[in-house]
Design an enzyme around this catalytic site. Structure first.
Site, mmCIF file in Angstrom:
data_model
loop_
_atom_site.group_PDB
_atom_site.id
_atom_site.type_symbol
_atom_site.label_atom_id
_atom_site.label_comp_id
_atom_site.label_asym_id
_atom_site.label_seq_id
_atom_site.Cartn_x
_atom_site.Cartn_y
_atom_site.Cartn_z
ATOM 1 N N ASP A 22 0.858 -1.168 0.000
ATOM 2 C CA ASP A 22 0.000 0.000 0.000
ATOM 3 C C ASP A 22 0.908 1.236 0.000
ATOM 4 O O ASP A 22 2.105 1.130 0.280
ATOM 5 C CB ASP A 22 -0.883 -0.042 1.258
ATOM 6 N N ASP A 24 -0.160 5.177 1.033
ATOM 7 C CA ASP A 24 -0.379 6.061 2.181
ATOM 8 C C ASP A 24 -0.374 5.290 3.497
ATOM 9 O O ASP A 24 -1.146 4.335 3.676
ATOM 10 C CB ASP A 24 -1.725 6.779 2.042
#
Length: 258
Positions: A22, A24
């Site tokens: 991922d 953020d």
């Protein structure tokens, strides 16, 4: 010669393992640029295993955070959960939310969101409340034009007020038969996309390689978070992290300690 070099480099990997990240909260702090120590770790990791990143944002936003050369920093890049996809820097097939819903339904949904936001009583509102992406809508009650400080303040406020959670519940009730998924991520917004178009969608692009293991690192791994589905997928080994520093620690322990 660049693509050929990348292909050769992939064939030299020591392990038939894919590690997906991922963006953020995992590789970077929310909406902020990646740190140099993380870039160094990713470069070292790519010598050992195949690497990829999967995020809800579109490619330009990922270029802002990871760098304009983001497509060269990973073997696989999956903006918009893989609805846009790149393998060794080359673009693969993409999906479209307009094609899925049709313009009439799309406008009905957007109009409902705008009316709902107009009636919200929250401390501040800015602009760009709905951002249209290729495979999803990103809805922000405060608006994506807020400053970093306003973003952080709203995130703390939302923990108590549950503005996003309540908004999602209203949408789920109103559009119950539309086969849509709602996923809260980041600090100020949530994503809307068809069921099955969450981050597990990116796995469609990598099954042909027959990886012995696919690891996923994410911070929003709780139910309702935008990492939940891929974290819980039987196709992946999920790792829940709390920050980029935590990502560095776990990756180093698992893959770079020898």
């Amino acid at each position: 010669w660049g693509v050929g070099w990348r292909r050769a480099r992939m064939s030299d990997k020591k392990k038939n393992i894919l590690v997906l990240f991922d963006v953020d909260g995992t590789l970077t702090d929310p909406r902020l640029p990646i740190r140099e120590d993380m870039l160094q770790m990713l470069e070292q990791l790519r010598e050992v295993v195949w690497t990829g990143m999967v995020g809800g944002s579109d490619l330009p936003k990922q270029q802002e955070q990871i760098g304009m050369d983001v497509l060269d920093r990973f073997d696989f890049c999956f903006p918009e959960n893989g609805l846009q996809a790149f393998k060794m820097g080359e673009k693969l097939a993409s999906q479209s939310l307009v094609g899925y819903l049709g313009e009439k339904k799309l406008q009905e949904f957007i109009n409902f969101c705008l009316h709902y936001i107009a009636d919200l009583d929250i401390p501040i509102k800015r602009g760009t409340f709905i951002e249209f992406r290729n495979g999803m809508l990103n809805v922000s009650p405060i608006g994506r034009n807020c400053s970093q400080k306003e973003r952080e303040d709203f995130y703390e406020y939302d923990k108590e007020a549950n503005i996003r959670k309540t908004f999602v519940e209203a949408l789920q009730a109103r559009f119950v038969d539309w086969n849509l998924k709602f996923s809260i991520g980041g600090q100020i917004s949530f994503d809307v996309f068809p069921v099955g178009w969450d981050k597990t969608y990116c796995l469609n692009h990598v099954r042909e390689y027959g990886f012995s293991e696919i690891h996923f690192f994410g911070d929003k791994t709780f139910e309702g978070g935008n990492d939940f589905e891929i974290y819980e997928s039987p196709e992946t080994i999920g790792h829940s992290v709390s920050s980029p520093a935590d990502t560095l620690r776990v990756v180093s322990e698992l893959f770079l300690s020898n």
